[in-house]
Scaffold this active site. Sequence first.
Site, PDB file in Angstrom:
ATOM      1  N   ASP A 274       0.093  -1.532  12.541  1.00 38.28           N
ATOM      2  CA  ASP A 274       0.655  -2.125  11.326  1.00 38.28           C
ATOM      3  C   ASP A 274       1.057  -3.570  11.631  1.00 38.28           C
ATOM      4  O   ASP A 274       2.035  -3.815  12.350  1.00 38.28           O
ATOM      5  CB  ASP A 274       1.864  -1.294  10.876  1.00 38.28           C
ATOM      6  CG  ASP A 274       2.365  -1.749   9.507  1.00 38.28           C
ATOM      7  OD1 ASP A 274       2.614  -2.961   9.334  1.00 38.28           O
ATOM      8  OD2 ASP A 274       2.496  -0.894   8.617  1.00 38.28           O
TER       9      ASP A 274
ATOM     10  N   ARG B 189       0.847  -1.182   0.000  1.00 35.78           N
ATOM     11  CA  ARG B 189       0.000   0.000   0.000  1.00 35.78           C
ATOM     12  C   ARG B 189       0.885   1.235   0.000  1.00 35.78           C
ATOM     13  O   ARG B 189       1.814   1.316   0.805  1.00 35.78           O
ATOM     14  CB  ARG B 189      -0.804  -0.019   1.305  1.00 35.78           C
ATOM     15  CG  ARG B 189      -2.255   0.204   1.129  1.00 35.78           C
ATOM     16  CD  ARG B 189      -3.020  -0.055   2.382  1.00 35.78           C
ATOM     17  NE  ARG B 189      -2.741   0.828   3.504  1.00 35.78           N
ATOM     18  CZ  ARG B 189      -3.662   1.246   4.363  1.00 35.78           C
ATOM     19  NH1 ARG B 189      -4.918   0.893   4.211  1.00 35.78           N
ATOM     20  NH2 ARG B 189      -3.361   1.992   5.375  1.00 35.78           N
TER      21      ARG B 189
ATOM     22  N   ASP C 186       4.719  -4.645  10.608  1.00 32.96           N
ATOM     23  CA  ASP C 186       5.753  -4.089  11.497  1.00 32.96           C
ATOM     24  C   ASP C 186       5.763  -4.828  12.831  1.00 32.96           C
ATOM     25  O   ASP C 186       6.818  -5.170  13.348  1.00 32.96           O
ATOM     26  CB  ASP C 186       5.485  -2.596  11.766  1.00 32.96           C
ATOM     27  CG  ASP C 186       5.876  -1.732  10.576  1.00 32.96           C
ATOM     28  OD1 ASP C 186       6.401  -2.275   9.590  1.00 32.96           O
ATOM     29  OD2 ASP C 186       5.612  -0.504  10.647  1.00 32.96           O
TER      30      ASP C 186
ATOM     31  N   THR D  63      -0.989   7.613  -0.582  1.00 31.14           N
ATOM     32  CA  THR D  63      -2.316   7.514  -1.207  1.00 31.14           C
ATOM     33  C   THR D  63      -3.144   6.335  -0.680  1.00 31.14           C
ATOM     34  O   THR D  63      -4.347   6.279  -0.898  1.00 31.14           O
ATOM     35  CB  THR D  63      -2.182   7.321  -2.728  1.00 31.14           C
ATOM     36  OG1 THR D  63      -1.515   6.057  -2.953  1.00 31.14           O
ATOM     37  CG2 THR D  63      -1.381   8.436  -3.375  1.00 31.14           C
TER      38      THR D  63
HETATM   39  C1  PRP Z   1      -1.108  -4.061   4.754  1.00 30.50           C
HETATM   40  C2  PRP Z   1      -1.892  -5.344   4.968  1.00 30.50           C
HETATM   41  C3  PRP Z   1      -2.682  -5.474   3.709  1.00 30.50           C
HETATM   42  C4  PRP Z   1      -2.999  -4.037   3.390  1.00 30.50           C
HETATM   43  C5  PRP Z   1      -4.393  -3.731   3.854  1.00 30.50           C
HETATM   44  O1  PRP Z   1       0.007  -4.303   3.993  1.00 30.50           O
HETATM   45  O2  PRP Z   1      -1.108  -6.473   5.232  1.00 30.50           O
HETATM   46  O3  PRP Z   1      -1.979  -6.085   2.655  1.00 30.50           O
HETATM   47  O4  PRP Z   1      -2.051  -3.234   4.096  1.00 30.50           O
HETATM   48  O5  PRP Z   1      -4.774  -2.478   3.431  1.00 30.50           O
HETATM   49  P1  PRP Z   1      -5.865  -2.244   2.284  1.00 30.50           P
HETATM   50  O6  PRP Z   1      -6.994  -3.205   2.552  1.00 30.50           O
HETATM   51  O7  PRP Z   1      -6.247  -0.814   2.478  1.00 30.50           O
HETATM   52  O8  PRP Z   1      -5.221  -2.482   0.954  1.00 30.50           O
HETATM   53  P2  PRP Z   1       1.089  -3.182   3.604  1.00 30.50           P
HETATM   54  O9  PRP Z   1       0.882  -2.732   2.208  1.00 30.50           O
HETATM   55  O10 PRP Z   1       1.146  -2.145   4.662  1.00 30.50           O
HETATM   56  O11 PRP Z   1       2.428  -4.022   3.574  1.00 30.50           O
HETATM   57  P3  PRP Z   1       3.099  -5.006   4.619  1.00 30.50           P
HETATM   58  O12 PRP Z   1       2.389  -6.318   4.460  1.00 30.50           O
HETATM   59  O13 PRP Z   1       4.499  -5.057   4.163  1.00 30.50           O
HETATM   60  O14 PRP Z   1       2.950  -4.441   5.999  1.00 30.50           O
HETATM   61  N1  URA Z   2      -2.316  -2.350   7.248  1.00 25.43           N
HETATM   62  C1  URA Z   2      -2.131  -2.710   8.532  1.00 25.43           C
HETATM   63  O1  URA Z   2      -1.182  -3.426   8.877  1.00 25.43           O
HETATM   64  N2  URA Z   2      -3.010  -2.242   9.436  1.00 25.43           N
HETATM   65  C2  URA Z   2      -4.054  -1.468   9.111  1.00 25.43           C
HETATM   66  O2  URA Z   2      -4.839  -1.097   9.999  1.00 25.43           O
HETATM   67  C3  URA Z   2      -4.225  -1.110   7.759  1.00 25.43           C
HETATM   68  C4  URA Z   2      -3.339  -1.572   6.840  1.00 25.43           C
END
Ligand code: PRP
Ligand code: URA
Length: 241
Positions: A233, A135, A236, A139
């Site tokens: 997150d 993500r 993280d 944005t």
């Molecule tokens: C997070 C999560 C999803 C997404 C959810 O991943 O694991 O993939 O955000 O958000 P959305 O429904 O609004 O798309 P992120 O892109 O932060 O990457 P990560 O898995 O590396 O933490």
């Molecule tokens: N990704 C996450 O890890 N947590 C949230 O709440 C949204 C996106």
Amino acid sequence: AQVPSPAQGVGPVYRPDGEKPTATVSKEVSYDNVHVLPQTPQLIALLTMIRDGRTARADFIFYSNRIIRLLVEEGLNHLPVVEQSIQTPVGRDYLGVKFEGKICGVSIMRAGEAMEQGLRDCCRSVRIGKILIQRDEETCMPKLFYDKLPEDIADRWVLLLDPMFATGGSATLAVEVLKERGVPEHRILFLNLIASPSGVAEFAERFPKLRVVTAFIDQGLDEKKYIVPGLGDFGDRYYTL
Ligand code: PRP
Ligand code: URA
């Protein structure tokens, strides 16, 4: 021994349903293709552990893994079975069932990879594909970087793995990738820990034949499109914090 009454705030039914704090009650959505795990006191206690901002990484991993196991077990209940006739060691016939069809997991990296071991624990030597979607921090739009999927994925049931389902953009993009590879929508099961009500509703309408299994539908999204009350997150907290 005296059984404590719910009014004392302890026990398996610690409060009557109507008196529970709102944030501990999963929102209801009326889509046949969305399945929320049974809201047991155990599940809420596990969710409380991982939502707590003071929970250390080792505990976050341990308790997330326990919820992931519950999700995988429930997900497997949605796979088709056929009758299977066997004989027990005492010579009795037994008409049971066995799973029909091949499966694979697909994790949305990075956070979805945390769900792979739970799937492997239940399905020995299961094949696992990967889709790297991130993500955009400004944005909140998802961007596809990479995918590596089993060649015969179009013939398999796919357990799509991502713990967080906020706007639903990342999961939607992942489903588009799977559909482009020939996976029919009805053979995709999306396993998820915490969903937002708007994300899950839009997704359920867009993909009416795909099934979602989630542990909890939260209150909503904040201005940064994080799930609230949420857990922050996930990636993280599981991998780097
Ligand atoms: C997070 C999560 C999803 C997404 C959810 O991943 O694991 O993939 O955000 O958000 P959305 O429904 O609004 O798309 P992120 O892109 O932060 O990457 P990560 O898995 O590396 O933490
Ligand atoms: N990704 C996450 O890890 N947590 C949230 O709440 C949204 C996106």
